[in-house]
Design an enzyme around this catalytic site. Structure first.
Site, mmCIF file in Angstrom:
data_model
loop_
_atom_site.group_PDB
_atom_site.id
_atom_site.type_symbol
_atom_site.label_atom_id
_atom_site.label_comp_id
_atom_site.label_asym_id
_atom_site.label_seq_id
_atom_site.Cartn_x
_atom_site.Cartn_y
_atom_site.Cartn_z
ATOM 1 N N ARG A 1 29.687 44.263 31.930
ATOM 2 C CA ARG A 1 30.576 44.556 33.061
ATOM 3 C C ARG A 1 29.668 44.874 34.250
ATOM 4 N NH1 ARG A 1 36.002 46.530 33.468
ATOM 5 N NH2 ARG A 1 36.367 47.935 35.208
ATOM 6 N N HIS B 1 37.585 38.108 35.903
ATOM 7 C CA HIS B 1 37.908 39.099 34.870
ATOM 8 C C HIS B 1 38.613 38.375 33.715
ATOM 9 C CE1 HIS B 1 38.360 42.868 33.053
ATOM 10 N NE2 HIS B 1 39.141 43.501 33.914
ATOM 11 N N GLN C 1 40.522 40.218 30.747
ATOM 12 C CA GLN C 1 41.817 40.757 31.158
ATOM 13 C C GLN C 1 42.877 39.670 31.147
ATOM 14 O OE1 GLN C 1 42.736 44.158 32.170
ATOM 15 N NE2 GLN C 1 44.661 43.127 31.685
ATOM 16 N N ASP D 1 47.623 44.226 41.393
ATOM 17 C CA ASP D 1 46.392 44.953 41.103
ATOM 18 C C ASP D 1 46.182 45.934 42.256
ATOM 19 O OD1 ASP D 1 44.014 45.780 39.982
ATOM 20 O OD2 ASP D 1 42.910 43.940 40.397
ATOM 21 N N CYS E 1 46.831 45.419 35.681
ATOM 22 C CA CYS E 1 45.677 45.577 34.797
ATOM 23 C C CYS E 1 45.126 46.999 34.768
ATOM 24 C CB CYS E 1 44.592 44.575 35.160
ATOM 25 S SG CYS E 1 43.850 44.815 36.788
ATOM 26 N N ARG F 1 44.135 44.187 25.405
ATOM 27 C CA ARG F 1 42.717 43.962 25.688
ATOM 28 C C ARG F 1 41.938 43.929 24.368
ATOM 29 N NH1 ARG F 1 40.424 45.326 30.621
ATOM 30 N NH2 ARG F 1 38.489 44.615 29.634
#
Length: 302
Positions: free
Chosen positions: A101, A128, A131, A220, A260, A288
């Site tokens: 990440r 991402h 996700q 988001d 998310c 996830r």
């Protein structure tokens, strides 16, 4: 050649469907599949704040019979204290996979080029993809299938989630709409790539037009990591795109809402929406783990 998962279109449409089917199987049988038994070590490297990513990967690796090795990206000083290539060579000899990440997509690409083991994008500034696997799994659970569904992403689409929804949604055969102010759409190169994958992608500056009839509503945070000093200005720009009960009323009667996380109630999404009956946010957060178990299993078999 070692396969990695660095961006959503590293999978073909058929491979994406295969991974999602595997995720559903692993969710139904969480302790019956142990491809990382040994245990094999998976290095988890975090340069950015994390909650769901660290928790879901650590739990998932353990359930697959592996050992999650936590590497503090700040202490490692990747790209500063040591080059990305040198870190990759080290981790590739200690771990069977690397989960990272970080910030720059180019650094992730370099890690994959030199590690010799599968590398998984746990979030970069550009994409991402883990996700999105979780999001698609969640939609599939609640809607039965993905192809032909209409999803709208509202707010700041010039972000990793916007880019990933354009690619992953198109791969799944969905009709992806972006409701965003001018200048805040996904990257032009991403939209061009998405157009060749199937489904469709459209961009509208009218939030009502974008939301009308949508099967899935996604948003988001408007203030991503590193943009905290822009918070007030961004709230003014994105205010009309907030996922409120009134805006969601224009979606399909059985529309579901995704976020998310972390979420800021009263900003990009209203409390009565994220905590209401249309919200599948907590299923999404749980998924996830299952989606990431699937991509790790799939890559380990390659």
């Amino acid at each position: 050649m070692t396969r990695s998962f660095l961006r959503d279109d590293d999978l073909t449409a058929a491979e994406q469907a295969e991974v999602l089917a595997l995720a559903a199987k692993l969710k139904a049988e969480p302790y019956d599949h142990r491809p990382l038994a040994g245990p094999r070590t998976v290095a988890m490297v975090f340069d950015k704040p994390t909650l769901r990513t660290q928790a879901s990967f650590a739990a998932g690796i353990a359930e697959l019979g592996g050992h999650p090795m936590l590497v503090d990206g700040q202490l490692a000083g990747i790209g500063k204290r040591e080059s990305v290539a040198d870190v990759a060579r080290v981790l590739g000899r200690q771990a069977s996979q690397v989960v990272w990440r970080t910030f720059a997509q180019a650094d992730l690409d370099e890690m994959a080029a030199f590690s010799g083991v599968p590398v998984i994008n746990a979030l970069t500034d550009d994409f991402h993809p883990c996700q999105l696997l979780a999001d698609l799994l969640t939609v599939q659970e609640h809607k039965g299938s993905l192809a032909g569904l209409t999803v709208v992403f509202l707010g700041d689409a010039a972000c990793n989630m916007g880019n990933s929804w354009a690619l992953a949604g198109s791969l799944a055969g969905m009709h992806v709409r972006f409701g965003c102010p001018e200048g805040y759409a996904p990257a032009a190169s991403v939209l061009e790539s998405a157009a060749a994958l199937g489904g469709s992608v459209t961009v509208s500056s009218d939030p009502v037009e974008a939301t009308t009839g949508a099967d899935v509503v996604v948003t988001d945070t408007w203030v991503s990591m590193g943009k905290e000093d822009e918070a007030a200005a961004r709230r003014a720009i994105f205010g009309p795109y907030a996922v409120t009960p009134e805006l969601v009323s224009h979606a399909a009667d059985d529309a579901i809402v995704l976020h998310c996380l972390p979420a800021y109630r009263g900003s990009e999404i209203a409390a009565e929406v994220i905590d209401g009956p249309r919200s599948v946010v907590w299923d999404e957060a749980e998924n996830r783990r299952h989606a990431q178990k699937a991509i790790m299993t799939w890559l380990q078999d390659r």
